[in-house]
Motif scaffolding. Structure first.
Motif, short mmCIF file in Angstrom:
data_model
loop_
_atom_site.label_atom_id
_atom_site.label_comp_id
_atom_site.label_asym_id
_atom_site.label_seq_id
_atom_site.Cartn_x
_atom_site.Cartn_y
_atom_site.Cartn_z
N SER A 231 6.74 0.25 -32.00
CA SER A 231 6.69 0.46 -30.55
C SER A 231 6.05 1.81 -30.21
O SER A 231 6.12 2.76 -31.00
CB SER A 231 8.09 0.38 -29.96
N ILE A 232 5.45 1.87 -29.04
CA ILE A 232 4.81 3.09 -28.55
C ILE A 232 5.08 3.21 -27.05
O ILE A 232 5.48 2.24 -26.42
CB ILE A 232 3.28 3.07 -28.76
N ILE A 233 4.83 4.40 -26.52
CA ILE A 233 4.73 4.54 -25.06
C ILE A 233 3.23 4.50 -24.77
O ILE A 233 2.50 5.43 -25.12
CB ILE A 233 5.38 5.84 -24.59
N PRO A 234 2.73 3.42 -24.18
CA PRO A 234 1.27 3.19 -24.13
C PRO A 234 0.49 4.18 -23.27
O PRO A 234 -0.74 4.15 -23.30
CB PRO A 234 1.16 1.78 -23.52
N LEU A 235 1.17 5.03 -22.53
CA LEU A 235 0.48 5.96 -21.64
C LEU A 235 -0.58 6.78 -22.37
O LEU A 235 -1.64 7.06 -21.83
CB LEU A 235 1.51 6.90 -20.99
N LYS A 236 -0.30 7.14 -23.62
CA LYS A 236 -1.23 7.97 -24.38
C LYS A 236 -1.43 7.37 -25.78
O LYS A 236 -0.47 6.95 -26.41
CB LYS A 236 -0.67 9.39 -24.50
N GLY A 237 -2.68 7.38 -26.23
CA GLY A 237 -2.97 6.92 -27.59
C GLY A 237 -3.06 5.42 -27.75
O GLY A 237 -3.07 4.92 -28.88
N LEU A 238 -3.16 4.68 -26.64
CA LEU A 238 -3.20 3.21 -26.75
C LEU A 238 -4.47 2.75 -27.46
O LEU A 238 -4.44 1.79 -28.23
CB LEU A 238 -3.10 2.59 -25.35
N ALA A 239 -5.59 3.44 -27.22
CA ALA A 239 -6.85 3.06 -27.89
C ALA A 239 -6.70 3.21 -29.41
O ALA A 239 -7.22 2.39 -30.18
CB ALA A 239 -8.00 3.91 -27.38
N GLY A 240 -5.98 4.25 -29.85
CA GLY A 240 -5.75 4.45 -31.28
C GLY A 240 -4.96 3.31 -31.89
O GLY A 240 -5.20 2.91 -33.03
N VAL A 241 -4.00 2.78 -31.14
CA VAL A 241 -3.21 1.65 -31.64
C VAL A 241 -4.08 0.41 -31.77
O VAL A 241 -3.96 -0.35 -32.74
CB VAL A 241 -2.00 1.40 -30.70
N VAL A 242 -4.97 0.20 -30.80
CA VAL A 242 -5.89 -0.95 -30.90
C VAL A 242 -6.77 -0.80 -32.14
O VAL A 242 -6.99 -1.77 -32.88
CB VAL A 242 -6.76 -1.06 -29.62
N THR A 243 -7.23 0.42 -32.40
CA THR A 243 -8.05 0.66 -33.61
C THR A 243 -7.26 0.30 -34.86
O THR A 243 -7.78 -0.36 -35.77
CB THR A 243 -8.46 2.15 -33.67
N LEU A 244 -5.99 0.75 -34.91
CA LEU A 244 -5.15 0.45 -36.07
C LEU A 244 -4.96 -1.06 -36.25
O LEU A 244 -5.08 -1.59 -37.36
CB LEU A 244 -3.77 1.12 -35.90
N LEU A 245 -4.70 -1.76 -35.16
CA LEU A 245 -4.45 -3.20 -35.25
C LEU A 245 -5.73 -3.96 -35.64
O LEU A 245 -5.67 -4.91 -36.42
CB LEU A 245 -3.90 -3.72 -33.92
N ARG A 246 -6.87 -3.51 -35.10
CA ARG A 246 -8.14 -4.15 -35.50
C ARG A 246 -8.38 -3.95 -36.99
O ARG A 246 -8.78 -4.87 -37.71
CB ARG A 246 -9.30 -3.55 -34.71
N GLU A 247 -8.15 -2.72 -37.46
CA GLU A 247 -8.36 -2.42 -38.88
C GLU A 247 -7.41 -3.24 -39.74
O GLU A 247 -7.78 -3.74 -40.80
CB GLU A 247 -8.15 -0.93 -39.12
N THR A 248 -6.18 -3.40 -39.26
CA THR A 248 -5.18 -4.16 -40.03
C THR A 248 -5.61 -5.61 -40.20
O THR A 248 -5.51 -6.17 -41.30
CB THR A 248 -3.81 -4.08 -39.31
N ILE A 249 -6.10 -6.22 -39.11
CA ILE A 249 -6.55 -7.61 -39.22
C ILE A 249 -7.75 -7.70 -40.16
O ILE A 249 -7.85 -8.60 -41.01
CB ILE A 249 -6.90 -8.17 -37.82
N SER A 250 -8.66 -6.73 -40.05
CA SER A 250 -9.83 -6.72 -40.94
C SER A 250 -9.41 -6.59 -42.40
O SER A 250 -9.88 -7.33 -43.27
CB SER A 250 -10.75 -5.56 -40.53
N LEU A 251 -8.46 -5.66 -42.69
CA LEU A 251 -8.00 -5.48 -44.07
C LEU A 251 -7.28 -6.72 -44.58
O LEU A 251 -7.46 -7.13 -45.74
CB LEU A 251 -7.04 -4.29 -44.14
#
Length: 365
Positions: A231-251
């Motif tokens: 879980s996160i507070i999406p107000l800050k760093g939400l783009a970084g979480v999307v990057t992580l999730l995209r990378e995770t699916i790719s890996l």
């Protein structure tokens, strides 16, 4: 006409910047009258006129038009047009639009991702900003087939909210990619966790992913991949979480860990191997020895993957593969014969695991 089209028309007609914003309950109450059957009035706030469009659970979504440089007549005409639009919305019983605001946030996230700005704070211009101050669990859903482009936003939102609850946000990113934000307390609770409980949370999130995937796959034809992070507070760093999730699916797809569900905490070693430059990977493969015979044999590869997945436990691996323990021991002895590595010892197991990952990522080049 949706509210985004209205905003664009207002901006075109007045030549002034306009925006759509959803205010939090407190600010909605202080700026507008949030009462049943009350007619909410336009207000002047921070150099703009704000026209309330609709209300949902005490939150007002309003259209803003900058007033600097506008004559009184121009301002009244723009206000009149927007207020009539809002009145028509209220007369139709409209409670919450959602899609225009979600697409606005999606467009903002895409811009941040293109500029590699992973830790930025959500802009004040984003209408949904007031909804992003609480702990939420982010899921990334990616469709691979052509049919998923036909999925209507409202149909998907309705399905997602039937699985979580009505506060869940669905943010379209790319044509076949959606970010889902669900309240944390729906999935894992809000209290402080110790290490064991955090591990239990990961299991709960994995189960939520599986349930979500099953729901989507049963509703639409095609292949879907789902990832989730803590879980996160999406107000800050939400783009970084999307990057992580995209990378995770790719890996997950490169290393074939899980078919459709990809979890960041289960891919730490894969992330490390993937970060090694290709030339260095090939050097390491050559140094570790020739494992081609074993790794190109599907039965042996599955045996090794399951053995490592079961923490090198012979009995549990045999059970997982539905084979007799002696059959598994025979295969492990055969691997030792072919490669000289006995995966029942920690050192050899570590080398074989690393070789297996290097082989998977280099064979795709």
């Amino acid at each position: 006409m949706d509210t985004e089209t209205l905003r664009q028309k207002m901006e075109h007609l007045t030549g002034k910047k306009s925006g759509i914003k959803q205010f939090g309950r407190q600010q909605s109450a202080s700026l507008f009258r949030v009462e049943p059957k009350a007619v909410q009035q336009s207000v002047l706030f921070e150099g703009s006129v704000w026209i309330p469009l609709y209300e949902s659970e005490g939150r007002i979504t309003a259209l803003s038009i900058e007033t600097e440089g506008l004559s009184e007549m121009e301002q009244q005409l723009a206000q009149f047009a927007a207020e009539n639009y809002a009145a028509a919305l209220r007369a139709s019983g409209f409670k919450e639009e959602g899609e225009a605001e979600a697409r606005q946030l999606g467009a903002w996230l895409n811009t941040q991702l293109e500029r590699n700005l992973d830790d930025g704070e959500i802009s004040d211009e984003i209408a949904l900003k007031s909804r992003l101050f609480t702990d939420m669990v982010p899921f990334l859903l990616v469709g691979e087939n052509t049919h998923s482009s036909d999925i209507a936003y409202r149909s998907l939102l309705k399905l997602i909210r039937s699985y979580f609850d009505n506060t869940t946000l669905l943010i379209p990113l790319q044509t076949k990619e959606w970010l889902i934000l669900a309240r944390k307390d729906l999935l894992t609770g809000t209290e402080e966790k110790d290490e064991q409980e955090e591990s239990d949370d990961e299991e709960l999130l994995a189960q939520a992913c599986m349930g979500l995937h099953e729901l989507i796959a049963s509703e639409w034809v095609g292949v879907f991949h789902v990832s989730v992070s803590s879980s996160i507070i999406p107000l800050k760093g939400l783009a970084g979480v999307v990057t992580l999730l995209r990378e995770t699916i790719s890996l997950g797809r490169i290393f074939e860990v899980g078919e459709y569900i990809h979890l960041p905490w289960a891919l730490q070693l894969e992330r490390l191997v993937n970060s090694i430059p290709d030339g260095r990977r090939r050097q390491l493969l050559a140094q570790f020895g020739d494992y081609t015979t074993v790794l190109s044999d599907k039965e042996m590869l599955v045996t090794l993957e399951t053995f490592f997945q079961m923490d090198c436990n012979v009995s549990e691996t045999a059970k997982k593969l539905y084979i007799h323990r002696n059959t598994l021991l025979y295969r492990l002895d055969k691997i030792k014969q072919e490669t000289g590595a006995d995966v029942r010892s920690f050192g050899d197991a570590a080398i074989v695991k690393l070789t297996m990952l290097l082989y998977k990522v280099t064979k795709r080049k």
